[in-house]
Design a protein around this motif. Structure first.
Motif, PDB file in Angstrom:
ATOM      1  N   LYS A   8       0.491  99.469  73.119  1.00  0.00           N
ATOM      2  CA  LYS A   8      -0.128  98.156  72.940  1.00  0.00           C
ATOM      3  C   LYS A   8      -1.198  98.207  71.847  1.00  0.00           C
ATOM      4  N   ALA A   9      -1.989  99.260  71.843  1.00  0.00           N
ATOM      5  CA  ALA A   9      -3.018  99.430  70.807  1.00  0.00           C
ATOM      6  C   ALA A   9      -2.372  99.604  69.434  1.00  0.00           C
ATOM      7  N   ALA A  10      -1.258 100.330  69.383  1.00  0.00           N
ATOM      8  CA  ALA A  10      -0.563 100.536  68.115  1.00  0.00           C
ATOM      9  C   ALA A  10      -0.004  99.217  67.590  1.00  0.00           C
ATOM     10  N   VAL A  11       0.541  98.397  68.481  1.00  0.00           N
ATOM     11  CA  VAL A  11       1.074  97.092  68.076  1.00  0.00           C
ATOM     12  C   VAL A  11      -0.047  96.222  67.526  1.00  0.00           C
ATOM     13  N   GLU A  12      -1.177  96.210  68.172  1.00  0.00           N
ATOM     14  CA  GLU A  12      -2.311  95.408  67.695  1.00  0.00           C
ATOM     15  C   GLU A  12      -2.782  95.889  66.331  1.00  0.00           C
ATOM     16  N   ALA A  13      -2.807  97.197  66.135  1.00  0.00           N
ATOM     17  CA  ALA A  13      -3.230  97.748  64.848  1.00  0.00           C
ATOM     18  C   ALA A  13      -2.245  97.354  63.752  1.00  0.00           C
ATOM     19  N   ILE A  14      -0.954  97.409  64.067  1.00  0.00           N
ATOM     20  CA  ILE A  14       0.063  97.026  63.085  1.00  0.00           C
ATOM     21  C   ILE A  14      -0.041  95.541  62.768  1.00  0.00           C
ATOM     22  N   GLN A  15      -0.276  94.715  63.772  1.00  0.00           N
ATOM     23  CA  GLN A  15      -0.419  93.278  63.538  1.00  0.00           C
ATOM     24  C   GLN A  15      -1.602  92.994  62.630  1.00  0.00           C
ATOM     25  N   GLN A  16      -2.687  93.727  62.795  1.00  0.00           N
ATOM     26  CA  GLN A  16      -3.845  93.543  61.928  1.00  0.00           C
ATOM     27  C   GLN A  16      -3.516  93.951  60.491  1.00  0.00           C
ATOM     28  N   VAL A  18      -0.526  93.840  59.113  1.00  0.00           N
ATOM     29  CA  VAL A  18       0.373  92.805  58.586  1.00  0.00           C
ATOM     30  C   VAL A  18      -0.446  91.592  58.153  1.00  0.00           C
ATOM     31  N   PHE A  19      -1.388  91.173  58.991  1.00  0.00           N
ATOM     32  CA  PHE A  19      -2.239  90.027  58.657  1.00  0.00           C
ATOM     33  C   PHE A  19      -3.008  90.289  57.362  1.00  0.00           C
ATOM     34  N   ALA A  20      -3.575  91.480  57.233  1.00  0.00           N
ATOM     35  CA  ALA A  20      -4.336  91.825  56.026  1.00  0.00           C
ATOM     36  C   ALA A  20      -3.426  91.847  54.801  1.00  0.00           C
ATOM     37  N   ALA A  21      -2.215  92.373  54.956  1.00  0.00           N
ATOM     38  CA  ALA A  21      -1.276  92.428  53.833  1.00  0.00           C
ATOM     39  C   ALA A  21      -0.861  91.023  53.406  1.00  0.00           C
ATOM     40  N   GLN A  22      -0.624  90.134  54.372  1.00  0.00           N
ATOM     41  CA  GLN A  22      -0.256  88.752  54.048  1.00  0.00           C
ATOM     42  C   GLN A  22      -1.394  88.053  53.323  1.00  0.00           C
ATOM     43  N   ASN A  24      -3.749  89.419  51.538  1.00  0.00           N
ATOM     44  CA  ASN A  24      -3.854  90.008  50.205  1.00  0.00           C
ATOM     45  C   ASN A  24      -2.755  89.482  49.290  1.00  0.00           C
ATOM     46  N   GLU A  25      -1.545  89.358  49.821  1.00  0.00           N
ATOM     47  CA  GLU A  25      -0.435  88.860  49.020  1.00  0.00           C
ATOM     48  C   GLU A  25      -0.659  87.409  48.600  1.00  0.00           C
ATOM     49  N   ARG A  26      -1.175  86.585  49.517  1.00  0.00           N
ATOM     50  CA  ARG A  26      -1.470  85.188  49.164  1.00  0.00           C
ATOM     51  C   ARG A  26      -2.537  85.118  48.085  1.00  0.00           C
ATOM     52  N   ALA A  27      -3.575  85.938  48.220  1.00  0.00           N
ATOM     53  CA  ALA A  27      -4.648  85.937  47.226  1.00  0.00           C
ATOM     54  C   ALA A  27      -4.125  86.364  45.859  1.00  0.00           C
ATOM     55  N   ASN A  28      -3.290  87.395  45.835  1.00  0.00           N
ATOM     56  CA  ASN A  28      -2.726  87.859  44.559  1.00  0.00           C
ATOM     57  C   ASN A  28      -1.802  86.813  43.956  1.00  0.00           C
ATOM     58  N   SER A  29      -1.030  86.131  44.788  1.00  0.00           N
ATOM     59  CA  SER A  29      -0.133  85.084  44.294  1.00  0.00           C
ATOM     60  C   SER A  29      -0.928  83.937  43.681  1.00  0.00           C
ATOM     61  N   LEU A  30      -1.997  83.546  44.346  1.00  0.00           N
ATOM     62  CA  LEU A  30      -2.838  82.471  43.831  1.00  0.00           C
ATOM     63  C   LEU A  30      -3.460  82.865  42.494  1.00  0.00           C
ATOM     64  N   LYS A  31      -3.926  84.103  42.382  1.00  0.00           N
ATOM     65  CA  LYS A  31      -4.483  84.579  41.112  1.00  0.00           C
ATOM     66  C   LYS A  31      -3.438  84.528  40.000  1.00  0.00           C
ATOM     67  N   GLU A  32      -2.207  84.910  40.342  1.00  0.00           N
ATOM     68  CA  GLU A  32      -1.134  84.892  39.349  1.00  0.00           C
ATOM     69  C   GLU A  32      -0.819  83.466  38.914  1.00  0.00           C
TER      70      GLU A  32
END
Length: 58
Positions: A8-16, A18-22, A24-32
């Motif tokens: 359960k702790a591992a799943v929560e860490a992975i979800q965090q 994923v959220f951070a990666a998303q 970051n990807e949105r921010a980079n897309s907006l900059k582009e």
């Protein structure tokens, strides 16, 4: 149940991660997009209808 709590702790860490990666990807897309708009001389009014159409659910 130590195994369950570890999973359960591992799943929560992975979800965090994923959220951070998303985020970051949105921010980079907006900059582009901003960079390309500046490079080609687009302004907000030119893109307004295109962006609105892209958001419509089909």
């Amino acid at each position: 149940m130590k195994f369950y709590s570890e999973l359960k702790a591992a799943v929560e860490a992975i979800q965090q991660l994923v959220f951070a990666a998303q985020k970051n990807e949105r921010a980079n897309s907006l900059k582009e997009v901003k960079r390309l708009c500046k490079e080609f001389g687009f302004i907000t009014g030119m893109l307004k209808n295109s962006v609105a159409e892209g958001r419509k659910k089909k």
